[in-house]
Enzyme design. Sequence first.
Site, PDB file in Angstrom:
ATOM      1  N   GLU A  22      -8.744  -9.756  -8.064  1.00  0.00           N
ATOM      2  CA  GLU A  22      -7.907  -9.040  -7.833  1.00  0.00           C
ATOM      3  C   GLU A  22      -6.772  -9.297  -9.220  1.00  0.00           C
ATOM      4  O   GLU A  22      -6.471  -7.975  -9.255  1.00  0.00           O
ATOM      5  CB  GLU A  22      -7.954  -9.031  -6.305  1.00  0.00           C
TER       6      GLU A  22
ATOM      7  N   ASN B  56      -1.614  -0.364   7.408  1.00  0.00           N
ATOM      8  CA  ASN B  56      -1.201  -1.982   7.495  1.00  0.00           C
ATOM      9  C   ASN B  56      -0.322  -2.211   6.407  1.00  0.00           C
ATOM     10  O   ASN B  56      -0.200  -3.589   6.468  1.00  0.00           O
ATOM     11  CB  ASN B  56      -2.230  -2.827   8.322  1.00  0.00           C
TER      12      ASN B  56
ATOM     13  N   LYS C 154       0.824  -1.315  -0.291  1.00  0.00           N
ATOM     14  CA  LYS C 154      -0.172   0.056  -0.136  1.00  0.00           C
ATOM     15  C   LYS C 154       0.598   0.915   0.082  1.00  0.00           C
ATOM     16  O   LYS C 154       1.983   0.829   0.177  1.00  0.00           O
ATOM     17  CB  LYS C 154      -0.679   0.215   1.300  1.00  0.00           C
TER      18      LYS C 154
ATOM     19  N   HIS D 200      -1.478  -4.848   1.334  1.00  0.00           N
ATOM     20  CA  HIS D 200      -3.175  -6.143   1.235  1.00  0.00           C
ATOM     21  C   HIS D 200      -2.569  -7.451   0.641  1.00  0.00           C
ATOM     22  O   HIS D 200      -1.421  -8.153   0.109  1.00  0.00           O
ATOM     23  CB  HIS D 200      -3.968  -5.493   0.369  1.00  0.00           C
TER      24      HIS D 200
ATOM     25  N   TYR E 284     -12.051  -2.902  -2.491  1.00  0.00           N
ATOM     26  CA  TYR E 284     -12.312  -3.233  -1.586  1.00  0.00           C
ATOM     27  C   TYR E 284     -14.067  -3.263  -1.170  1.00  0.00           C
ATOM     28  O   TYR E 284     -14.298  -2.835  -0.701  1.00  0.00           O
ATOM     29  CB  TYR E 284     -12.378  -1.583  -0.232  1.00  0.00           C
TER      30      TYR E 284
HETATM   31  P1  RTP Z   1      -6.816  -6.244   3.406  1.00  0.00           P
HETATM   32  O1  RTP Z   1      -8.003  -6.531   2.695  1.00  0.00           O
HETATM   33  O2  RTP Z   1      -6.207  -4.725   2.663  1.00  0.00           O
HETATM   34  O3  RTP Z   1      -4.924  -7.627   3.385  1.00  0.00           O
HETATM   35  O4  RTP Z   1      -6.891  -6.342   4.976  1.00  0.00           O
HETATM   36  P2  RTP Z   1      -7.298  -7.346   5.866  1.00  0.00           P
HETATM   37  O5  RTP Z   1      -7.952  -8.193   4.719  1.00  0.00           O
HETATM   38  O6  RTP Z   1      -5.751  -7.651   6.963  1.00  0.00           O
HETATM   39  O7  RTP Z   1      -9.019  -7.317   6.975  1.00  0.00           O
HETATM   40  P3  RTP Z   1      -9.801  -6.898   6.093  1.00  0.00           P
HETATM   41  O8  RTP Z   1     -10.843  -6.457   6.806  1.00  0.00           O
HETATM   42  O9  RTP Z   1     -10.225  -6.361   4.783  1.00  0.00           O
HETATM   43  O10 RTP Z   1      -9.549  -4.752   6.246  1.00  0.00           O
HETATM   44  C1  RTP Z   1      -9.859  -3.942   4.703  1.00  0.00           C
HETATM   45  C2  RTP Z   1      -8.709  -2.593   4.863  1.00  0.00           C
HETATM   46  O11 RTP Z   1      -9.526  -2.068   6.156  1.00  0.00           O
HETATM   47  C3  RTP Z   1      -8.918  -1.378   6.746  1.00  0.00           C
HETATM   48  N1  RTP Z   1      -9.737  -1.431   8.299  1.00  0.00           N
HETATM   49  N2  RTP Z   1      -9.694  -0.725   9.208  1.00  0.00           N
HETATM   50  N3  RTP Z   1     -10.725   1.433  10.884  1.00  0.00           N
HETATM   51  C4  RTP Z   1     -10.652   0.003  11.441  1.00  0.00           C
HETATM   52  O12 RTP Z   1     -11.253  -1.092  12.222  1.00  0.00           O
HETATM   53  C5  RTP Z   1     -10.493  -0.864   9.912  1.00  0.00           C
HETATM   54  N4  RTP Z   1     -10.533  -1.967   9.778  1.00  0.00           N
HETATM   55  C6  RTP Z   1     -10.218  -2.634   9.011  1.00  0.00           C
HETATM   56  C7  RTP Z   1      -7.409  -2.048   7.115  1.00  0.00           C
HETATM   57  O13 RTP Z   1      -6.875  -1.035   6.092  1.00  0.00           O
HETATM   58  C8  RTP Z   1      -7.637  -3.462   6.761  1.00  0.00           C
HETATM   59  O14 RTP Z   1      -5.656  -3.646   5.358  1.00  0.00           O
HETATM   60 MG    MG Z   2      -9.373  -8.237   3.554  1.00  0.00          MG
END
Ligand code: RTP
Ligand code: MG
Length: 148
Positions: A126, A112, A9, A115, A49
């Site tokens: 994707e 973070n 990112k 992705h 997303y």
């Molecule tokens: P990613 O898709 O980026 O790989 O992350 P992930 O699967 O671990 O988590 P996901 O639930 O898909 O969330 C996507 C991105 O949204 C942001 N996020 N912010 N403020 C919050 O509570 C929150 N929760 C998620 C994070 O940047 C996450 O990577």
């Molecule tokens: Mg995710």
Amino acid sequence: MERTFVMVKPDGVRRGLVGPILTRFEQKGFKLQDLKLMMIDRELAEQHYGEHRERPFFGELVSFLTSGKVCAMVWEGPNAIAGARLLIGQTNPANAAPGTIRGDFALEVSENIIHGSDSAESAGREIALFFGDAEEPDIPRFNIDEID
Ligand code: RTP
Ligand code: MG
């Protein structure tokens, strides 16, 4: 053999973490299949997303993702989808184990670093979204699949 989509990112690119991240995936044994540094527009970020469209952080997430270049990659290997998520670590870096990318390089969930696709269905979607149809490259090139 499985393929997954991984993306450094804008915070990771800004902080010069593309190299260390590539190294971790290569050291693990995954094979790099495609890579590009690119800006994402709002539409692509919202599509990528899309599952989070109704979440309160969606606007912030899209703004963040479009704030600078990202490094989009396709990695291949046995169990690549789950394996990449293990290298990446928990979504919230505060909970991510040391030794994982988020555990070692990040502090906050909003920045973070990286992705990784969360399922075979997401990976297919994707890869198509970011790399399009591999049979029709926009730039003439050798077929990388024929080079070991
Ligand atoms: P990613 O898709 O980026 O790989 O992350 P992930 O699967 O671990 O988590 P996901 O639930 O898909 O969330 C996507 C991105 O949204 C942001 N996020 N912010 N403020 C919050 O509570 C929150 N929760 C998620 C994070 O940047 C996450 O990577
Ligand atoms: Mg995710």
